[in-house]
Design a protein around this motif. Sequence first.
Motif, PDB file in Angstrom:
ATOM      1  N   ALA A 222      -5.651 -12.914  28.795  1.00 29.99           N
ATOM      2  CA  ALA A 222      -6.990 -12.559  27.983  1.00 29.99           C
ATOM      3  C   ALA A 222      -7.876 -13.559  28.355  1.00 29.99           C
ATOM      4  N   PHE A 223      -7.233 -14.960  28.469  1.00 28.62           N
ATOM      5  CA  PHE A 223      -8.333 -15.940  28.824  1.00 28.62           C
ATOM      6  C   PHE A 223      -8.890 -15.858  29.987  1.00 28.62           C
ATOM      7  N   ALA A 224      -7.960 -15.558  31.061  1.00 27.86           N
ATOM      8  CA  ALA A 224      -8.588 -15.350  32.461  1.00 27.86           C
ATOM      9  C   ALA A 224      -9.524 -14.309  32.555  1.00 27.86           C
ATOM     10  N   PHE A 225      -9.217 -13.233  31.831  1.00 29.32           N
ATOM     11  CA  PHE A 225     -10.204 -12.159  31.851  1.00 29.32           C
ATOM     12  C   PHE A 225     -11.435 -12.542  31.451  1.00 29.32           C
ATOM     13  N   LEU A 226     -11.417 -13.155  30.333  1.00 32.93           N
ATOM     14  CA  LEU A 226     -12.779 -13.590  29.690  1.00 32.93           C
ATOM     15  C   LEU A 226     -13.454 -14.672  30.397  1.00 32.93           C
ATOM     16  N   ALA A 227     -12.632 -15.798  31.142  1.00 35.26           N
ATOM     17  CA  ALA A 227     -13.282 -16.672  31.739  1.00 35.26           C
ATOM     18  C   ALA A 227     -13.975 -16.417  33.040  1.00 35.26           C
ATOM     19  N   PHE A 228     -13.243 -15.315  33.995  1.00 36.52           N
ATOM     20  CA  PHE A 228     -13.469 -15.176  35.045  1.00 36.52           C
ATOM     21  C   PHE A 228     -13.979 -13.863  35.555  1.00 36.52           C
ATOM     22  N   ASP A 229     -13.555 -12.639  34.753  1.00 40.76           N
ATOM     23  CA  ASP A 229     -13.725 -11.347  35.093  1.00 40.76           C
ATOM     24  C   ASP A 229     -15.039 -10.620  34.408  1.00 40.76           C
ATOM     25  N   ALA A 230     -14.973 -11.079  33.024  1.00 39.01           N
ATOM     26  CA  ALA A 230     -15.659 -10.265  31.947  1.00 39.01           C
ATOM     27  C   ALA A 230     -17.220 -10.868  32.269  1.00 39.01           C
ATOM     28  N   THR A 231     -17.781 -10.721  33.462  1.00 38.92           N
ATOM     29  CA  THR A 231     -19.183 -11.518  33.841  1.00 38.92           C
ATOM     30  C   THR A 231     -20.266 -10.796  33.017  1.00 38.92           C
ATOM     31  N   PHE A 232     -20.144  -9.685  32.296  1.00 33.33           N
ATOM     32  CA  PHE A 232     -21.097  -9.131  31.717  1.00 33.33           C
ATOM     33  C   PHE A 232     -20.938  -9.232  30.129  1.00 33.33           C
ATOM     34  N   THR A 233     -20.215  -9.967  29.799  1.00 28.67           N
ATOM     35  CA  THR A 233     -19.717 -10.086  28.368  1.00 28.67           C
ATOM     36  C   THR A 233     -19.813 -11.442  27.774  1.00 28.67           C
ATOM     37  N   THR A 234     -20.488 -11.501  26.654  1.00 29.97           N
ATOM     38  CA  THR A 234     -20.754 -12.838  25.988  1.00 29.97           C
ATOM     39  C   THR A 234     -20.885 -12.651  24.434  1.00 29.97           C
ATOM     40  N   GLY A 235     -20.629 -13.555  23.677  1.00 35.87           N
ATOM     41  CA  GLY A 235     -20.447 -13.432  22.253  1.00 35.87           C
ATOM     42  C   GLY A 235     -19.541 -12.657  21.438  1.00 35.87           C
ATOM     43  N   ALA A 236     -18.692 -12.262  22.294  1.00 35.12           N
ATOM     44  CA  ALA A 236     -17.853 -11.370  22.050  1.00 35.12           C
ATOM     45  C   ALA A 236     -16.219 -11.856  21.441  1.00 35.12           C
ATOM     46  N   GLU A 237     -15.590 -11.147  20.826  1.00 31.08           N
ATOM     47  CA  GLU A 237     -14.299 -11.347  20.551  1.00 31.08           C
ATOM     48  C   GLU A 237     -13.082 -10.369  20.654  1.00 31.08           C
ATOM     49  N   LEU A 238     -12.253 -10.969  21.845  1.00 31.18           N
ATOM     50  CA  LEU A 238     -11.282  -9.931  22.180  1.00 31.18           C
ATOM     51  C   LEU A 238      -9.899 -10.218  21.554  1.00 31.18           C
ATOM     52  N   VAL A 239      -9.821  -9.089  20.790  1.00 31.32           N
ATOM     53  CA  VAL A 239      -8.368  -8.987  19.826  1.00 31.32           C
ATOM     54  C   VAL A 239      -7.161  -8.873  20.653  1.00 31.32           C
ATOM     55  N   VAL A 240      -6.218  -9.606  20.430  1.00 28.21           N
ATOM     56  CA  VAL A 240      -4.907  -9.499  21.320  1.00 28.21           C
ATOM     57  C   VAL A 240      -3.816  -9.682  20.232  1.00 28.21           C
ATOM     58  N   ASP A 241      -3.624  -8.521  19.306  1.00 28.91           N
ATOM     59  CA  ASP A 241      -2.670  -8.640  18.257  1.00 28.91           C
ATOM     60  C   ASP A 241      -1.820  -7.462  18.106  1.00 28.91           C
ATOM     61  N   GLY A 242      -1.902  -6.502  19.378  1.00 29.75           N
ATOM     62  CA  GLY A 242      -0.864  -5.497  19.019  1.00 29.75           C
ATOM     63  C   GLY A 242      -1.255  -4.052  18.141  1.00 29.75           C
ATOM     64  N   GLY A 243      -2.605  -4.394  17.769  1.00 31.87           N
ATOM     65  CA  GLY A 243      -3.123  -3.415  17.036  1.00 31.87           C
ATOM     66  C   GLY A 243      -3.262  -3.589  15.472  1.00 31.87           C
ATOM     67  N   VAL A 244      -2.694  -4.818  14.847  1.00 33.51           N
ATOM     68  CA  VAL A 244      -2.394  -4.940  13.667  1.00 33.51           C
ATOM     69  C   VAL A 244      -3.677  -5.023  12.907  1.00 33.51           C
ATOM     70  N   THR A 245      -4.817  -5.244  13.351  1.00 37.82           N
ATOM     71  CA  THR A 245      -6.126  -5.234  12.702  1.00 37.82           C
ATOM     72  C   THR A 245      -6.823  -4.274  12.778  1.00 37.82           C
ATOM     73  N   GLN A 246      -6.507  -3.137  13.812  1.00 38.59           N
ATOM     74  CA  GLN A 246      -7.286  -2.094  14.161  1.00 38.59           C
ATOM     75  C   GLN A 246      -6.591  -0.670  13.776  1.00 38.59           C
ATOM     76  N   LEU A 247      -5.376  -0.697  13.650  1.00 38.95           N
ATOM     77  CA  LEU A 247      -4.742   0.784  13.192  1.00 38.95           C
ATOM     78  C   LEU A 247      -4.051   0.691  11.999  1.00 38.95           C
TER      79      LEU A 247
END
Length: 247
Positions: A222-247
């Motif tokens: 997830a860090f690598a994605f936000l650091a190097f690949d998500a070039t049109f994303t800023t100010g966002a929060e990527l949740v990596v939790d297995g869905g526990v806060t979403q489902l």
Amino acid sequence: MNEYEGKNVVITGGSSGFGLVTAQMLVDAGARVMITGRTPEALEAAQEQLGDAAVAVRGDVADLADLEALAERAEAEFGALDAVFVNAGITRFMPFEAMTEAVYDEVFATNVKGAYFTVQKLAPLLREGSAVVLTTSVANVKGIEAISAYAASKAAVRSMTRSLAAELMPRGVRVNAISPGPIDTGILAKVMPKETADEVVAQFRAGNPMGRVGDSREIAKAFAFLAFDATFTTGAELVVDGGVTQL
């Protein structure tokens, strides 16, 4: 595969947990990495594990003198930075009724002040097109007993992510956050008896929509994605939790 060859990255809190796993992933893919931590023994072990592509620097992010020294060392070693992982943080398990001023101040000094000034001190080294990634937590949106100060500190980091994204945008620097859920880092076994830690992990697993806890490498990716690949994303929060806060 040298996917990150030529990339220079600083990771605070990089001597253990998913900070160290992220550092290992980056080094394996050709990056140069500087890690920080407060414990000399853990830093020494991490340096030995990571090898010559990594630089281990002892320091406390709550101490501005240490952060200034970190910035000077990063400039001397790397010249410029492509990414910063603002990952250093502490958790203190203490019920609200028992919370002391000393513990509250310790949590906020490390998790909030430390994060804020880490970015401030390292920002001058960030190239155009680089990225900052901060570590928040699912605790910033869930009410969880015994970690109220920690949860509040991570909510502050979430807000900081947006503000710093706006402040650094004119320089071409993106700022985002990773919000980890229950991740198997081994930290629980260090702060509570093993039987208690095993019980907590079992509860996490049973209460997660995916029926498991996360792996540290999933945070690294997830860090690598936000650091190097998500070039049109800023100010966002990527949740990596297995869905526990979403489902």
